[in-house]
Design an enzyme around this catalytic site. Structure first.
Site, PDB file in Angstrom:
ATOM      1  CB  CYS A  25      69.989  21.410 105.401  1.00 41.88           C
ATOM      2  SG  CYS A  25      70.612  20.602 106.894  1.00 41.88           S
ATOM      3  CB  CYS A  28      75.136  21.473 106.906  1.00 39.12           C
ATOM      4  SG  CYS A  28      74.424  19.842 106.663  1.00 39.12           S
ATOM      5  CG  ASP A 430      77.161  67.142 101.651  1.00 42.59           C
ATOM      6  OD1 ASP A 430      77.139  68.173 102.344  1.00 42.59           O
ATOM      7  OD2 ASP A 430      78.001  66.930 100.754  1.00 42.59           O
ATOM      8  CG  ASP A 638      80.562  64.254  98.133  1.00 41.36           C
ATOM      9  OD1 ASP A 638      80.191  64.950  99.101  1.00 41.36           O
ATOM     10  OD2 ASP A 638      81.164  64.724  97.147  1.00 41.36           O
ATOM     11  CG  ASP A 642      79.175  64.512 103.816  1.00 47.45           C
ATOM     12  OD1 ASP A 642      78.666  65.466 104.416  1.00 47.45           O
ATOM     13  OD2 ASP A 642      79.457  64.529 102.604  1.00 47.45           O
TER      14      ASP A 642
END
Length: 745
Positions: A25, A28, A430, A638, A642
């Site tokens: 659980c 634990c 961008d 990309d 950026d």
């Protein structure tokens, strides 16, 4: 966001992965985390109950997994070192069979005890003699239910509580009361015994855990499916012979033969043949992709109908597939911020339940003197209050969400990004390489008076044949599309640095280049100047084509004007419109001039355009868009330029077609490089967030309703056990509904 800290470290930060066994659980998982956190050098420990994997961030020169394993074992659980990206530990057939047989055995022993209770409302009295009940219940309690005592003892010895402790105390109380009453009243005639309550509760808990484990394994199917993409062997070409070797024996530089229809075993470069490959496991796109000489091949993709040879560039944990598996695992093992709150609640939950059970016992015992009823009500409180559903509510939803997203080309590297993305209100894009293809194409070719357009394009193509310049490739591609086959490259080609190129074609000199080049060779654009200026103002890059007889270079004249533009990605317009339909504002941030920026913006449903934004200014632009924290901003990019904006945004989204820096900075990577997937990323985030809230609601509601009912004597221990088991299974099943999500939904 990923942690981008550039401060010098005194020691390296390592990530160690452990497989954990014996957890039942949320309590634990929290206990294992606290045990690991006490090990010197550990800066953070995160345990995923669903995958049974611990990720430990360890600061030190030489991380020692043995000390971590020892800490887990001391806490009462099993542990073993695990290689990141390795197959998840799954019960063997024998283990699964033993578990199923144990549940079946408990059910068969408990059925005779439970059946008389079910028949009693129909007037059938078939209660077994007391000693028969004792004989049936005892093996369930102490043999099949031994795991609850062992795990509960470990928890109690550590001064903590868990589900097993609650079940062990509750069923022991019911069993002990029944034994006392059996001894006090002979064979038990004339009094009701509660052996069936203890036995059936243990059986239901075992059944619930078994069903839960089966359902939980489905949440790891995304990782298992990725791991299954790795072939176990590869066919190598060594010394002119073909040799099949285990995948572990393939090294960088080896020549690997891939037959038609086979999976490509490692990353590499195509050196013989041409083929088509299915890379849907990366992109989510089922169409086949052409691959020619020197093109890259990705391990795990499927070769088409041609036999090819590739040279290995990456093996083992450095392949694209291995890195994807590590990123998905890392995202699934980390805790969402809301899970931290749940962990805090779970930590105090068991002690509070024990206190409530004691109050129930004392309250009923002293109020009406019926201590038998008091014990049963206290047992019901202990049984209904299992924190399992609470612990599974968030991680199962996160695993299902990140898994289905990865299947469709959305790689969620940071679980905080998944949690935050549901609230995105502004998305900044961008331009180059994100909304546009990032490579120029010929958008216009106009001939000067006295020349034909096709002749101008053919001259430009012949002068630039063989050049790797992006504009040259755009000219050659345009000529090929129009069916122009240059009859050989120009002769005596000379590059004019920063201005263009010159060559000799069929007895004349031909120039292709900038306006500065025209000035240097003494050519006046004349009537074409206005057209060239208009094209430049629209955002196009303009080049000129001029020619002159070989004998009289000074007689050069303008042949035509070439305009180059960056094409909009096919899915950009639809993707941005979907974001607007979701109520999200779209903004374009670009370093290009206003003309180029607005030319692109005119073709897209953008709410705002900001041009001439330098890389160092983009992060400030993100801060401005955040509007003092009133807006949640995502940045999509990309390139290296950026990275600051991706880090500054609440959610960074990178294109896989871009640079590694962008992908390492972002929390989400779009494997197709399609801006339309941004809306899908928001969609799956919203769905996952909804499932988390639903799961937490149901997990809390079970306890908020069940515990008072049990405390006030309105819930039998058997019904409490059934409700507890159902709560865990229902939470996992609800999370698994995320697997039905599809892009565009």
């Amino acid at each position: 966001m990923n942690d981008l800290s550039f401060a010098p470290r005194t020691a390296a930060l390592h990530v160690v992965s452990l497989s954990i066994g014996g957890m039942t659980c949320a309590a634990c998982a929290g206990r294992v985390e606290r045990a690991l956190a006490k090990v010197p050098g550990v800066t953070d420990a995160s345990v995923n109950l669903a995958t049974e994997v611990a990720q430990i961030r360890f600061e030190g020169l030489d991380p020692d997994p043995s000390s971590l394993v020892a800490a887990v074992v001391k806490a009462g659980y099993e542990a073993s070192p695990r290689v990141a990206g390795a197959a998840l530990v799954e019960p063997t057939d024998d283990e699964a069979r033993r578990t199923a047989w144990a549940v079946l055995a408990a059910a068969l022993l408990s059925a005779p005890l439970m059946l008389p209770m079910l028949l009693a409302p129909f007037g059938v009295h078939a209660m077994l003699p007391g000693w028969w009940q004792f004989a049936l219940a005892t093996p369930v309690q102490f043999i099949l239910g031994r795991r609850f005592y062992v795990a509960g003892w470990h928890a109690a010895r550590a001064g903590e509580g868990n589900m097993d402790l609650l079940v062990a105390i509750g069923t022991s109380a019911a069993y002990g009361l029944s034994v006392y009453m059996l001894l006090a009243h002979g064979d038990g005639h004339g009094t009701h015994l509660y052996f069936e309550g203890a036995a059936v509760v243990i059986t239901l808990v075992m059944l619930g855990k078994w069903l839960e484990a089966r359902a939980r394994r489905k949440t790891t199917e995304a990782i298992r499916a990725l791991q299954a993409l790795r072939p176990t062997v590869a066919l190598l070409r060594r010394n002119g012979r073909e040799v099949e070797v285990p995948l572990d024996s393939v090294f960088v530089g080896d020549e690997v033969i891939v037959k038609p229809g086979e999976r490509i075993p490692v990353d590499g470069v195509l050196i013989e043949g041409e083929t088509q490959v299915d890379e849907s496991f990366i992109t989510g796109e089922s169409r086949l992709i052409e691959r020619r000489l020197d093109d890259r091949l990705t391990g795990g993709s499927i070769n088409g109908e041609a036999r090819v040879v590739m040279r290995t560039t990456s093996v083992g944990t450095e392949t694209v597939l291995a890195r994807i598996i590590r990123l998905v695992e890392d995202a699934q093992s980390r805790k969402a911020p809301i899970q931290r709150l749940v962990d805090k609640v779970s930590r105090v939950f068991v002690p509070v339940v024990l206190a409530l059970a004691l109050l129930t016992l004392l309250g009923w015992g002293f109020s009406d003197g019926n201590w038998t009823r008091a014990i049963l009500n206290a047992v019901a409180v202990l049984v209904i209050a299992c924190p399992c559903a609470l612990g599974l509510a968030t991680p199962t939803a996160i695993m299902a969400g990140t898994g289905v997203a990865a299947k469709h080309g959305i790689l969620i590297q940071d679980v905080q990004a998944l949690e935050t993305a549901h609230a995105i209100s502004v998305v900044a894009f961008d331009k180059t390489g994100t909304l546009t293809e990032g490579k120029p194409s010929l958008s216009a070719c106009e001939a000067a008076p006295g020349f034909e357009r096709r002749d101008v394009l053919a001259l430009a193509a012949r002068v630039q044949a063989g050049s790797e310049h992006p504009l040259a490739r755009a000219v050659l591609q345009a000529a090929q599309q129009e069916g122009l086959q240059p009859s050989g490259a120009a002769l005596d080609i000379h590059a004019l640095a920063g201005r263009g190129v010159r060559g000799r074609i069929d007895g004349q000199l031909v120039w292709v280049g900038s306006a500065r080049m025209l000035t240097e060779i003494g050519v006046e654009p004349g009537a074409m100047r206005a057209r060239a200026d208009a094209l430049a103002e629209s955002g196009a890059t303009v080049s000129f084509v001029a020619c002159a007889p070989l004998e009289t270079p000074a007689a050069a004249r303008l042949a035509g004007v070439l305009a180059f533009g960056d094409r909009i990605k096919p899915g950009a317009a639809r993707g941005l419109q979907r974001l607007r339909d979701l109520g999200i504002r779209t903004v374009m941030l670009t370093g290009d001039n206003p003309g180029a920026a607005h030319a692109v913006a005119a073709q897209l449903p953008l709410d705002d355009v900001r041009a001439q934004v330098l890389p160092e200014q983009k992060s400030q632009a993100i801060t401005d868009l955040r509007d003092g924290g009133r807006q949640v901003v995502a940045m999509v990019g990309d390139g290296v330029n950026d990275a600051p904006a991706l880090a500054a945004a609440d959610v960074g989204i990178a294109m896989s077609t871009g640079t590694d820096v962008a992908m390492h900075t972002a929390g989400i990577t779009l494997m197709q490089g399609d801006p339309g997937l941004v809306a899908d990323a928001v969609s799956i985030s919203r769905r996952t967030w909804t499932k988390i809230r639903q799961n937490l609601f149901w997990a809390f509601i079970y306890n908020l309703v069940g515990i008072p009912l049990a405390a006030f004597g309105q819930l039998d221990p058997v019904l409490a056990g059934a409700a507890m088991a159902f709560s865990s299974v229902s939470v996992v099943s609800n999370a698994l509904l995320l697997r039905r999500w599809r892009p565009g939904a």
